[in-house]
Design a protein around this motif. Sequence first.
Motif, PDB file in Angstrom:
ATOM      1  N   HIS A  79      20.007  -3.452  26.544  1.00 16.15           N
ATOM      2  CA  HIS A  79      19.238  -2.951  25.401  1.00 16.15           C
ATOM      3  C   HIS A  79      19.402  -3.825  24.150  1.00 16.15           C
ATOM      4  O   HIS A  79      18.564  -3.761  23.252  1.00 16.15           O
ATOM      5  CB  HIS A  79      19.599  -1.496  25.080  1.00 16.15           C
ATOM      6  CG  HIS A  79      20.965  -1.307  24.538  1.00 16.15           C
ATOM      7  ND1 HIS A  79      22.056  -1.052  25.337  1.00 16.15           N
ATOM      8  CD2 HIS A  79      21.421  -1.332  23.261  1.00 16.15           C
ATOM      9  CE1 HIS A  79      23.128  -0.920  24.575  1.00 16.15           C
ATOM     10  NE2 HIS A  79      22.780  -1.095  23.316  1.00 16.15           N
ATOM     11  N   GLN A  83      16.816  -4.761  20.941  1.00 12.78           N
ATOM     12  CA  GLN A  83      17.253  -4.594  19.555  1.00 12.78           C
ATOM     13  C   GLN A  83      17.135  -5.908  18.790  1.00 12.78           C
ATOM     14  O   GLN A  83      16.755  -5.917  17.619  1.00 12.78           O
ATOM     15  CB  GLN A  83      18.685  -4.070  19.506  1.00 12.78           C
ATOM     16  CG  GLN A  83      18.810  -2.641  19.964  1.00 12.78           C
ATOM     17  CD  GLN A  83      20.251  -2.195  20.073  1.00 12.78           C
ATOM     18  OE1 GLN A  83      21.128  -2.960  20.450  1.00 12.78           O
ATOM     19  NE2 GLN A  83      20.487  -0.929  19.772  1.00 12.78           N
ATOM     20  N   ILE A  86      13.532  -6.400  17.817  1.00 11.81           N
ATOM     21  CA  ILE A  86      13.183  -5.543  16.678  1.00 11.81           C
ATOM     22  C   ILE A  86      13.710  -6.173  15.390  1.00 11.81           C
ATOM     23  O   ILE A  86      12.989  -6.276  14.396  1.00 11.81           O
ATOM     24  CB  ILE A  86      13.731  -4.117  16.872  1.00 11.81           C
ATOM     25  CG1 ILE A  86      12.944  -3.412  17.978  1.00 11.81           C
ATOM     26  CG2 ILE A  86      13.682  -3.325  15.560  1.00 11.81           C
ATOM     27  CD1 ILE A  86      13.536  -2.090  18.428  1.00 11.81           C
ATOM     28  N   SER A 103       9.614   1.982   7.993  1.00 10.86           N
ATOM     29  CA  SER A 103       9.841   1.027   9.077  1.00 10.86           C
ATOM     30  C   SER A 103      11.129   0.244   8.842  1.00 10.86           C
ATOM     31  O   SER A 103      11.898  -0.013   9.780  1.00 10.86           O
ATOM     32  CB  SER A 103       8.653   0.062   9.193  1.00 10.86           C
ATOM     33  OG  SER A 103       8.921  -0.926  10.158  1.00 10.86           O
ATOM     34  N   TYR A 106      14.036   2.402   9.687  1.00  9.68           N
ATOM     35  CA  TYR A 106      14.182   2.433  11.145  1.00  9.68           C
ATOM     36  C   TYR A 106      14.870   1.152  11.630  1.00  9.68           C
ATOM     37  O   TYR A 106      15.811   1.213  12.427  1.00  9.68           O
ATOM     38  CB  TYR A 106      12.816   2.593  11.822  1.00  9.68           C
ATOM     39  CG  TYR A 106      12.883   2.368  13.314  1.00  9.68           C
ATOM     40  CD1 TYR A 106      13.436   3.330  14.154  1.00  9.68           C
ATOM     41  CD2 TYR A 106      12.421   1.178  13.871  1.00  9.68           C
ATOM     42  CE1 TYR A 106      13.520   3.122  15.517  1.00  9.68           C
ATOM     43  CE2 TYR A 106      12.507   0.964  15.230  1.00  9.68           C
ATOM     44  CZ  TYR A 106      13.052   1.927  16.051  1.00  9.68           C
ATOM     45  OH  TYR A 106      13.148   1.712  17.399  1.00  9.68           O
ATOM     46  N   GLY A 107      14.404   0.011  11.151  1.00  8.59           N
ATOM     47  CA  GLY A 107      15.005  -1.265  11.539  1.00  8.59           C
ATOM     48  C   GLY A 107      16.473  -1.329  11.190  1.00  8.59           C
ATOM     49  O   GLY A 107      17.292  -1.843  11.965  1.00  8.59           O
ATOM     50  N   SER A 109      18.550   1.153  11.093  1.00  7.29           N
ATOM     51  CA  SER A 109      19.314   1.964  12.045  1.00  7.29           C
ATOM     52  C   SER A 109      19.457   1.252  13.390  1.00  7.29           C
ATOM     53  O   SER A 109      20.531   1.288  14.001  1.00  7.29           O
ATOM     54  CB  SER A 109      18.684   3.350  12.219  1.00  7.29           C
ATOM     55  OG  SER A 109      17.454   3.280  12.906  1.00  7.29           O
ATOM     56  N   VAL A 110      18.409   0.593  13.831  1.00  8.34           N
ATOM     57  CA  VAL A 110      18.480  -0.170  15.082  1.00  8.34           C
ATOM     58  C   VAL A 110      19.486  -1.299  14.949  1.00  8.34           C
ATOM     59  O   VAL A 110      20.317  -1.531  15.835  1.00  8.34           O
ATOM     60  CB  VAL A 110      17.086  -0.722  15.478  1.00  8.34           C
ATOM     61  CG1 VAL A 110      17.185  -1.720  16.617  1.00  8.34           C
ATOM     62  CG2 VAL A 110      16.155   0.425  15.838  1.00  8.34           C
ATOM     63  N   VAL A 111      19.430  -2.009  13.836  1.00  5.71           N
ATOM     64  CA  VAL A 111      20.338  -3.138  13.621  1.00  5.71           C
ATOM     65  C   VAL A 111      21.780  -2.664  13.478  1.00  5.71           C
ATOM     66  O   VAL A 111      22.699  -3.337  13.950  1.00  5.71           O
ATOM     67  CB  VAL A 111      19.863  -4.009  12.439  1.00  5.71           C
ATOM     68  CG1 VAL A 111      20.924  -5.007  12.009  1.00  5.71           C
ATOM     69  CG2 VAL A 111      18.572  -4.732  12.822  1.00  5.71           C
ATOM     70  N   GLU A 113      23.145  -0.210  15.095  1.00  9.28           N
ATOM     71  CA  GLU A 113      23.583  -0.018  16.482  1.00  9.28           C
ATOM     72  C   GLU A 113      23.810  -1.366  17.171  1.00  9.28           C
ATOM     73  O   GLU A 113      24.778  -1.530  17.922  1.00  9.28           O
ATOM     74  CB  GLU A 113      22.547   0.787  17.258  1.00  9.28           C
ATOM     75  CG  GLU A 113      22.426   2.223  16.824  1.00  9.28           C
ATOM     76  CD  GLU A 113      21.282   2.955  17.515  1.00  9.28           C
ATOM     77  OE1 GLU A 113      20.782   2.465  18.553  1.00  9.28           O
ATOM     78  OE2 GLU A 113      20.883   4.015  17.006  1.00  9.28           O
ATOM     79  N   PHE A 114      22.918  -2.299  16.928  1.00 15.05           N
ATOM     80  CA  PHE A 114      23.027  -3.650  17.487  1.00 15.05           C
ATOM     81  C   PHE A 114      24.332  -4.312  17.057  1.00 15.05           C
ATOM     82  O   PHE A 114      25.067  -4.850  17.876  1.00 15.05           O
ATOM     83  CB  PHE A 114      21.813  -4.452  17.014  1.00 15.05           C
ATOM     84  CG  PHE A 114      21.748  -5.875  17.456  1.00 15.05           C
ATOM     85  CD1 PHE A 114      21.551  -6.212  18.787  1.00 15.05           C
ATOM     86  CD2 PHE A 114      21.835  -6.903  16.528  1.00 15.05           C
ATOM     87  CE1 PHE A 114      21.456  -7.526  19.188  1.00 15.05           C
ATOM     88  CE2 PHE A 114      21.740  -8.225  16.919  1.00 15.05           C
ATOM     89  CZ  PHE A 114      21.551  -8.543  18.249  1.00 15.05           C
TER      90      PHE A 114
END
Length: 122
Positions: A79, A83, A86, A103, A106-107, A109-111, A113-114
């Motif tokens: 995954h 990420q 993104i 947006s 959101y990015g 939060s994804v980063v 986790e990454f």
Amino acid sequence: MTTSANTIAYHRERSRHFLALVDDELARGELEEASNKVWGAAAHAIKAVAERRGWEHHAHALIESTVLRLVREEGAPSHIEGQYYIASHYHQRFYGGPPDADSIRYGKSVVAEFIATLESLG
């Protein structure tokens, strides 16, 4: 601390620093800066991992190749490839106009986790 250890620490610190700045940039309405900080946080986290492994990381293509090597050669969770793409989107959008604030959140939060996943890889 060796030079490599200093460089790794520097990139980890910058990664966390840029991620922390995203909300400040959004509060000021600086969407381009917020978008770029999302990308910068991811890029520095990748650079820290590459540096630890002795891999080159001084170009955008090398940053991408680090993520692909982690997944394909070292068995990192697949995954992180998504990420990464993104996160890269936020860098590319800098040139064509930033995404909207939701947006970017959101990015972020994804980063986040990454980055946590990359740091767990050592």
